[in-house]
Design a protein around this motif. Structure first.
Motif, mmCIF file in Angstrom:
data_model
loop_
_atom_site.group_PDB
_atom_site.id
_atom_site.type_symbol
_atom_site.label_atom_id
_atom_site.label_comp_id
_atom_site.label_asym_id
_atom_site.label_seq_id
_atom_site.Cartn_x
_atom_site.Cartn_y
_atom_site.Cartn_z
ATOM 1 N N ILE A 61 20.506 12.284 54.300
ATOM 2 C CA ILE A 61 21.000 12.584 55.651
ATOM 3 C C ILE A 61 22.414 12.048 55.889
ATOM 4 C CG2 ILE A 61 20.650 11.987 58.084
ATOM 5 C CD1 ILE A 61 17.674 12.438 57.645
ATOM 6 N N PRO A 62 22.764 10.831 55.386
ATOM 7 C CA PRO A 62 24.125 10.339 55.648
ATOM 8 C C PRO A 62 25.231 11.274 55.178
ATOM 9 C CG PRO A 62 22.739 8.539 54.901
ATOM 10 C CD PRO A 62 21.919 9.788 54.758
ATOM 11 N N TRP A 63 24.995 12.057 54.125
ATOM 12 C CA TRP A 63 26.020 13.003 53.696
ATOM 13 C C TRP A 63 26.309 14.027 54.785
ATOM 14 C CZ3 TRP A 63 29.121 12.449 49.679
ATOM 15 C CH2 TRP A 63 28.726 11.645 48.602
ATOM 16 N N LEU A 64 25.291 14.401 55.530
ATOM 17 C CA LEU A 64 25.471 15.388 56.590
ATOM 18 C C LEU A 64 26.056 14.768 57.854
ATOM 19 C CD1 LEU A 64 22.088 17.314 56.206
ATOM 20 C CD2 LEU A 64 24.314 17.904 55.248
ATOM 21 N N LEU A 111 11.453 0.146 55.300
ATOM 22 C CA LEU A 111 11.752 0.908 54.100
ATOM 23 C C LEU A 111 12.633 2.119 54.428
ATOM 24 C CD1 LEU A 111 10.791 0.320 51.200
ATOM 25 C CD2 LEU A 111 9.106 2.129 51.479
ATOM 26 N N LEU A 112 12.325 2.772 55.534
ATOM 27 C CA LEU A 112 13.107 3.931 55.957
ATOM 28 C C LEU A 112 14.535 3.517 56.320
ATOM 29 C CD1 LEU A 112 12.647 6.988 56.467
ATOM 30 C CD2 LEU A 112 12.264 6.416 58.878
ATOM 31 N N THR A 113 14.656 2.363 56.975
ATOM 32 C CA THR A 113 15.983 1.857 57.338
ATOM 33 C C THR A 113 16.808 1.530 56.106
ATOM 34 O OG1 THR A 113 15.111 0.935 59.407
ATOM 35 C CG2 THR A 113 17.203 0.060 58.605
ATOM 36 N N VAL A 114 16.171 0.912 55.108
ATOM 37 C CA VAL A 114 16.866 0.585 53.863
ATOM 38 C C VAL A 114 17.336 1.859 53.170
ATOM 39 C CG1 VAL A 114 16.571 -0.347 51.533
ATOM 40 C CG2 VAL A 114 15.731 -1.628 53.509
ATOM 41 N N ALA A 115 16.466 2.874 53.118
ATOM 42 C CA ALA A 115 16.839 4.144 52.489
ATOM 43 C C ALA A 115 18.030 4.783 53.213
ATOM 44 C CB ALA A 115 15.652 5.095 52.485
ATOM 45 N N LEU A 116 18.024 4.727 54.534
ATOM 46 C CA LEU A 116 19.101 5.331 55.323
ATOM 47 C C LEU A 116 20.421 4.583 55.129
ATOM 48 C CD1 LEU A 116 19.735 7.530 57.438
ATOM 49 C CD2 LEU A 116 19.188 5.851 59.201
ATOM 50 N N LEU A 117 20.381 3.253 55.188
ATOM 51 C CA LEU A 117 21.602 2.466 55.046
ATOM 52 C C LEU A 117 22.118 2.487 53.617
ATOM 53 C CD1 LEU A 117 20.760 -0.626 57.304
ATOM 54 C CD2 LEU A 117 22.195 1.349 57.843
ATOM 55 N N ALA A 118 21.199 2.454 52.636
ATOM 56 C CA ALA A 118 21.636 2.546 51.242
ATOM 57 C C ALA A 118 22.242 3.919 50.964
ATOM 58 C CB ALA A 118 20.462 2.279 50.300
ATOM 59 N N GLY A 119 21.685 4.956 51.570
ATOM 60 C CA GLY A 119 22.274 6.280 51.447
ATOM 61 C C GLY A 119 23.659 6.334 52.049
ATOM 62 N N THR A 120 23.857 5.626 53.161
ATOM 63 C CA THR A 120 25.182 5.546 53.785
ATOM 64 C C THR A 120 26.179 4.863 52.859
ATOM 65 O OG1 THR A 120 24.180 5.459 55.990
ATOM 66 C CG2 THR A 120 26.450 4.666 55.777
ATOM 67 N N ALA A 121 25.748 3.743 52.249
ATOM 68 C CA ALA A 121 26.618 3.043 51.301
ATOM 69 C C ALA A 121 26.958 3.944 50.118
ATOM 70 C CB ALA A 121 25.942 1.758 50.810
ATOM 71 N N VAL A 123 27.293 7.192 50.150
ATOM 72 C CA VAL A 123 28.311 8.161 50.572
ATOM 73 C C VAL A 123 29.705 7.561 50.388
ATOM 74 C CG1 VAL A 123 29.253 9.461 52.510
ATOM 75 C CG2 VAL A 123 26.780 9.356 52.178
ATOM 76 N N PHE A 124 29.890 6.336 50.859
ATOM 77 C CA PHE A 124 31.182 5.671 50.711
ATOM 78 C C PHE A 124 31.524 5.462 49.236
ATOM 79 C CE2 PHE A 124 30.484 4.603 55.152
ATOM 80 C CZ PHE A 124 31.765 4.608 55.680
ATOM 81 N N PHE A 125 30.538 4.974 48.462
ATOM 82 C CA PHE A 125 30.812 4.650 47.066
ATOM 83 C C PHE A 125 31.165 5.905 46.271
ATOM 84 C CE2 PHE A 125 29.837 4.008 42.643
ATOM 85 C CZ PHE A 125 30.312 2.734 42.376
ATOM 86 N N GLN A 126 30.331 6.938 46.369
ATOM 87 C CA GLN A 126 30.548 8.132 45.545
ATOM 88 C C GLN A 126 31.840 8.857 45.919
ATOM 89 O OE1 GLN A 126 29.048 9.412 42.890
ATOM 90 N NE2 GLN A 126 27.646 7.688 42.778
ATOM 91 N N THR A 127 32.140 8.927 47.217
ATOM 92 C CA THR A 127 33.376 9.588 47.637
ATOM 93 C C THR A 127 34.595 8.842 47.112
ATOM 94 O OG1 THR A 127 32.263 10.358 49.649
ATOM 95 C CG2 THR A 127 34.657 10.484 49.613
ATOM 96 N N ALA A 128 34.574 7.507 47.235
ATOM 97 C CA ALA A 128 35.703 6.707 46.750
ATOM 98 C C ALA A 128 35.789 6.733 45.230
ATOM 99 C CB ALA A 128 35.555 5.272 47.235
ATOM 100 N N TYR A 129 34.651 6.697 44.580
ATOM 101 C CA TYR A 129 34.614 6.671 43.110
ATOM 102 C C TYR A 129 35.212 7.950 42.511
ATOM 103 C CZ TYR A 129 32.008 7.919 38.831
ATOM 104 O OH TYR A 129 31.623 8.393 37.607
ATOM 105 N N ARG A 130 34.866 9.097 43.070
ATOM 106 C CA ARG A 130 35.386 10.361 42.542
ATOM 107 C C ARG A 130 36.880 10.509 42.811
ATOM 108 N NH1 ARG A 130 30.417 14.151 44.770
ATOM 109 N NH2 ARG A 130 28.772 13.141 43.543
#
Length: 431
Positions: A61-64, A111-121, A123-130
């Motif tokens: 979801i964070p990607w969207l 668990l849901l909160t961790v999944a959401l926040l880790a997904g947010t992190a 997004v930042f990591f993959q966008t910056a990495y590429r």
């Protein structure tokens, strides 16, 4: 772009070697978590199918939600500190799950909160990495770098998926989350040791405008450019079909084909090995036949083998599943290697973060839909019929490339026109 690189990049480039090690470790940990978190939800928290689906969706979801503005921020700021911050946040998030369990505070909401926040992190990591990689490597080394990163990611994914069950059985699914925390911590230390620093001109050389304007610039880049537009549309449709088939393949193998769970895991690992082979051969095929023609071979030619997958039956008939899935994985990863190199050379560096985020926004947005589609088709028509429909969508997605400028070119272009508003870039000769 099809010219062979000099070779030996991992041996001679210290900073790239550190980036490679860090990304490989992070991918391994993420693959373990992709298995461990659903196991925690099922075995410890007694979650049902809807909750498991919600948990999976939370990481995408964070990607969207924030993917587009993150692309702007990545273009405005140095990329390496963004990756370091995202890695540090992920370590804390993953480690919080077993710590909460020890203190009796573990819940599905946490668990849901961790999944959401880790997904947010992520997004930042993959966008910056590429966006970071092209500044780290010379243009002649980027093809080899992309191949090494995609190949190790495929291998790490296989190892992570294969070891996740063993880790959960040995240490418990909850404590297995420490594996991902440790892997991401290794990523953090590898990135910290990189000596390369981005030049100030690359991150602060242009005036800042309103966030919405810069987000729109990234989207317009895709809409106006036929090459970017083609690959974004192809990725969206391809992900819809790929995830549709992957979401029901375990049910297909266990309930329809009649295989034991242990055998299913081995077959999926064998299928994933195609990605390693794809990363190894992508550069050679592209150098021999051209990057555009190689893209068609991998993303359309090999994709036809997906139609073998629904033919699987017990006994030697499982080879249909392995062969079809192996070829699909090989084509997807090889195609990704070529597309990554194309984007890094063709896209202006100051727009690469926004291009990455805009493309991910469009292509990843179909992933939850693909999972829902696979389940809905399986419920309505039966699992084998659903496998036929979803796997047929994989080569059909390749027809988007066939009906695009990719069909008429030998190589994908490496230079955009000077005018950023131009609708038609120079198409290389198909000689």
């Amino acid at each position: 772009m099809s010219r062979p690189a000099r070779g030996g990049l991992l041996r001679r480039h210290r900073d790239f070697r550190l980036l490679w090690c860090g990304e490989t470790a992070g991918t391994f940990g993420s693959s373990v978590t992709a298995v461990a978190m659903p196991l925690i939800a099922v075995s410890t928290l007694r979650a049902g199918p809807f909750e498991i689906g919600l948990l999976t969706a939370a990481s995408w979801i964070p990607w969207l939600v924030i993917g587009l503005p993150v692309g702007v921020w990545v273009d405005r700021l140095p990329r390496r500190p963004i990756m370091l911050t995202a890695s540090a946040a992920s370590v804390v998030l993953y480690a919080s799950v077993p710590v909460a369990a020890w203190r009796g505070l573990l819940s599905f909401g946490l668990l849901l909160t961790v999944a959401l926040l880790a997904g947010t992190a992520m997004v930042f990591f993959q966008t910056a990495y590429r966006a970071y990689l092209p500044g780290l490597l010379d243009p002649d080394d980027q093809a080899e770098g992309n191949a090494a990163l995609h190949g190790s990611a495929s291998a790490a994914q296989i190892a992570g998926q294969g070891s996740a069950g063993v880790i959960a059985q040995w240490a418990g699914a909850v404590n297995g989350m420490f594996t991902n925390a440790a892997a991401v911590l290794a990523t953090f230390f590898c990135l910290s040791a990189i000596r390369h620093r981005e030049p100030a001109a690359a991150t602060a050389g242009r005036p800042r405008r309103a966030l919405g304007q810069e987000v729109g610039e990234g989207l317009r880049l895709i809409v106006r450019d036929p090459w970017f537009r083609t690959f974004a549309l192809f990725s969206a449709v391809s992900n819809l079909a790929l995830v549709g088939y992957q979401s029901i393949r375990v049910v297909f193998l266990v309930r329809t084909v009649g295989l034991a769970p242990g055998t299913v895991g081995a077959l999926i690992a064998a299928v994933s090995a195609g990605g390693v082979v794809g990363a190894m051969v992508a550069r050679r095929v592209a150098a021999r036949f051209g990057t555009a023609r190689a893209t068609l071979v991998f993303e359309l030619g090999l994709a036809v083998c997906a139609l073998l997958i629904p033919l699987a039956v017990a006994g030697p008939g499982v080879l249909f599943f392995v062969t079809g899935g192996f070829c699909v994985s090989m084509g997807v990863v090889a195609g990704n290697v070529i597309k990554a190199g194309f984007q890094q050379l063709y896209c202006p560096p100051e727009l690469l973060g926004r291009l990455t985020a805009s493309t991910a926004f469009l292509s990843y947005g179909t992933i939850p839909l693909g999972a829902l589609l696979g389940g809905a088709l399986g419920t309505a028509f039966g699992v084998r019929a659903a496998m036929w429909i979803t796997t047929a969508g994989i080569p059909l997605a390749g027809l988007i490339l066939w009906r695009s400028p990719v069909r008429w070119a030998r190589d994908l272009p490496t230079v955009r026109p000077a005018d950023p508003a131009a609708d038609t870039p120079v198409v290389p000769s198909a000689g």
